[in-house]
Structures are given as C-alpha cells and as structure tokens.
Design an enzyme around this catalytic site. Structure first.
Site, mmCIF file in Angstrom:
data_model
loop_
_atom_site.group_PDB
_atom_site.id
_atom_site.type_symbol
_atom_site.label_atom_id
_atom_site.label_comp_id
_atom_site.label_asym_id
_atom_site.label_seq_id
_atom_site.Cartn_x
_atom_site.Cartn_y
_atom_site.Cartn_z
ATOM 1 N N HIS A 57 51.461 18.410 -8.335
ATOM 2 C CA HIS A 57 50.070 18.561 -8.799
ATOM 3 C C HIS A 57 49.996 19.007 -10.265
ATOM 4 C CE1 HIS A 57 48.686 17.774 -4.821
ATOM 5 N NE2 HIS A 57 49.178 18.881 -4.294
ATOM 6 N N ASP A 65 54.252 13.243 0.186
ATOM 7 C CA ASP A 65 53.582 14.513 0.529
ATOM 8 C C ASP A 65 52.202 14.215 1.126
ATOM 9 O OD1 ASP A 65 53.737 17.674 -0.527
ATOM 10 O OD2 ASP A 65 51.695 16.928 -0.373
ATOM 11 N N HIS A 83 49.496 15.489 0.329
ATOM 12 C CA HIS A 83 48.487 15.453 -0.737
ATOM 13 C C HIS A 83 48.883 14.446 -1.821
ATOM 14 C CE1 HIS A 83 48.396 19.572 1.020
ATOM 15 N NE2 HIS A 83 47.088 19.381 0.955
ATOM 16 N N ASP A 85 54.481 18.260 4.524
ATOM 17 C CA ASP A 85 53.201 18.743 5.061
ATOM 18 C C ASP A 85 52.378 17.648 5.739
ATOM 19 O OD1 ASP A 85 52.964 17.718 2.511
ATOM 20 O OD2 ASP A 85 51.744 19.365 1.723
#
Ligand code: ZN
Length: 338
Positions: free
Chosen positions: A158, A193, A195, A282
């Site tokens: 991120h 991931d 996200h 995740d």
C-alpha cells in the site's frame, strides 16, 4: 527455498487503528513474524539474515523527500507539545498540487494516506530491514536460486513512491522488482493479497517494463476504495501494463483460481524474465478481515499454479493477520511453489 528476515523487523509495534471509525488494536502485530517463521520452517526453508544494503534499493522506488520524512518524523513529532505517542495524520491535502508543508503535522498529512500506518520510534528501522529482506531475496534469485521468500514485515504494497498507508511504509515488492531489473528486462508483479496493491500499481503505473497485476476483494466497498477497479489499466507508456482482477466478497478457491488463470495468461503474454509474488495470506477464509474465502488447500493450489511458470521468483510477504492457520497457509503456499 531460502527465507530472508532480520529480527529488527519485529520491533515496529503499531497501536493506533480505526476500523470503520471504531478504535481497535492494530492487526499488523509483531507476533505475525513468529507464525510466519514457523510456517516457513515447516516448509523446509532456512531462515537467513539479509545484508544492510543502505538506502539505494529503497531510493530506487521512493522519493528522497519521503524517505527523509520517514526517517525523521518520529523525533520531530515528539517535539510538538502534547503530541500523540505515534505519528498519525489529522489533515490531508485535497489534491497534492499545493505547497509542500514545512511542519511535521502538515508533512504527516502529505505523506500518509490513512490512519492505519502509525509511525513510532522503531518504524523506520523495521521498514528498512523489511526492504533489505526483499532486496536479498532478489539478489538470491539473480545468483541462480530458482525462488526465494522475503519475510517482509512491516508489509509494503500500500506504500506509493511518497505515501505510506494501510500498515505499509516502504514498498518491498516494488523494491524487489526494481532490484531484479538490474538483470531482467521485464519483471511481472503478481499481487494475491486480499487488498488491492495500490502502492505498487502507483509506482509502476506509467511503465511498460514492470507489469503489475492484482487479485483482490472488490474495492467498491473495501479498502483501498479509490484504487483496484478493473478500468485502471496504466497510463502513458504503462497503458495496458496494469491489470486489476477484483473479486466479489466471500469468493472461495475456485473463483480465486479462475482469476489466477487470467493473471497467468497475461503474464505469459508479457514474457517476463522474473516474477515477484506479493503474497498476502489475508484472502484466507479465517482471516480477521473476512473479505475472501480461500482455504489452506487453496493456497497450496495457488502456489502450484504459479510454479507452472518457470522463471526466477521472489515471494514477498504482504498481509495475512493473526489466526491459528496463518503459519499453515504460508507452509501450504511455499510447498505448492516447491
Ligand atoms: Zn491485505
């Protein structure tokens, strides 16, 4: 497969976190490291300490202004009367087209996308060692290892060239990809991931030498909200070199593996010389974020599919939060890659 990790990476211990406005314990806990080390060892991996590579591999993907901010902001923040124990922004520029702020408070808002990446005394050192683990893994495959695992923590995907966000400060996957470019003409980054890898996308958005692909929960109602949609395809020379594959919430193994096939087909057409896998765990059905429903066996199958593409692979740890199966999921993935 070798694992790279330095004990300094565990020192960063964030406290602040807001989830849908509610204060909660920060999920990016140092204990994640213990689970991931156990998972790597169970896959037969040897844990090795990376070298200190200095700032150059990090500065290859981040701006000098941002790195100076990350290195110094904690000490500057502590000189503010009644300042919070962690650096957390309380103001952001609407657009980043005004003046660069001189103050610690202004710069925190300028360089931090959200409140989930609090900076404490240990953050800079931990983030540097995390990036050096990624650099060392890239060096290992450049020296002939078929694959290497960088146990990166804090995570990185991120983080943009000059913005922290979502538990991330230095973009370890981008550091690895840029390092690989020393010998590889083209590098693909495959982000699995939960996200969207918005920082990685941002760093390479205008480039055609690094293909960025992300499979993730649809950001229409999920972090990072503003990025990760399928119409984001790159810009200028990079147009067509970014592929986003958002999935409906609660998608399980089959839906995820279908998206992975599409990603691997795009990678085949790009014909890279090396691959970086931004490995978030995740997407697991039992992860506290609860966005997707990949099983432990699903991670093995994801690893097996990726292994069908024969090229040097650097696996960079991204997310994946505390749950009983966190280590098992890493073991399954690394076992699948082989
Ligand atoms: Zn994540």
């Amino acid at each position: 497969m070798k694992t790279f990790y330095a004990v300094e990476q565990k020192r960063h211990d964030p406290k602040g976190f807001l989830s849908s406005g509610a204060p909660k314990p920060n999920p990016e806990q140092p204990e994640r490291v213990d689970r991931l080390i156990a998972g790597a060892k169970a896959a037969g991996s040897e844990i090795l300490r990376p070298r200190d590579f200095g700032l150059s591999p990090i500065a290859a993907v981040h701006t000098p202004e941002y790195l100076s901010f990350l290195q110094n902001i904690y000490a500057r923040w502590q000189r503010i009367p009644d300042a919070s124990p962690e650096v957390i922004p309380n103001i952001h520029p609407l657009a980043r087209d005004g003046s660069y702020p001189a103050s610690a408070v202004g710069q925190a808002g300028y360089h931090m996308a959200d409140t989930s990446c609090p900076i404490s005394a240990e953050t800079w050192e931990s983030a540097c060692w995390s990036a050096w683990s990624a650099t060392e893994a890239a060096e290992a495959v450049m020296s002939g290892e078929p694959s290497a695992y960088a146990l990166c923590r804090p995570p990185g995907h991120h983080a943009f060239a000059d913005v922290a966000g979502g538990f991330c400060f230095i973009n370890n996957s981008a550091v690895a990809a840029q390092r690989l470019r020393r010998t590889a003409s083209r590098v693909a980054i495959l982000d699995v991931d939960l996200h969207h890898g918005n920082g990685t996308q941002g760093i390479f958005y205008g480039r055609s030498d690094v293909l960025t692909i992300s499979i993730h929960a649809d950001p229409v109602r999920f972090y990072p909200f503003f990025w990760g949609h399928s119409d984001e395809r790159g810009e200028a020379a990079g147009l067509g070199y970014n592929l986003n594959l958002p999935l409906a919430r609660k998608t399980g193994d089959n839906g995820f593996l279908e998206a992975l096939d599409a990603a691997l087909n795009r990678i085949d057409a790009f014909a890279p010389d090396a691959l970086v896998v931004a490995l978030g765990l995740d997407a697991f059905e039992g992860d506290p974020f609860g966005g997707l429903c990949v099983s432990t066996d699903g991670f093995a199958r994801i690893g097996e599919k990726i292994a069908t593409r024969v090229m040097p692979k650097v696996i960079v740890q991204e997310g994946g939060y505390l749950c009983d199966e966190l280590g098992d999921n890493l073991t399954a993935f690394l076992g699948g890659v082989g």
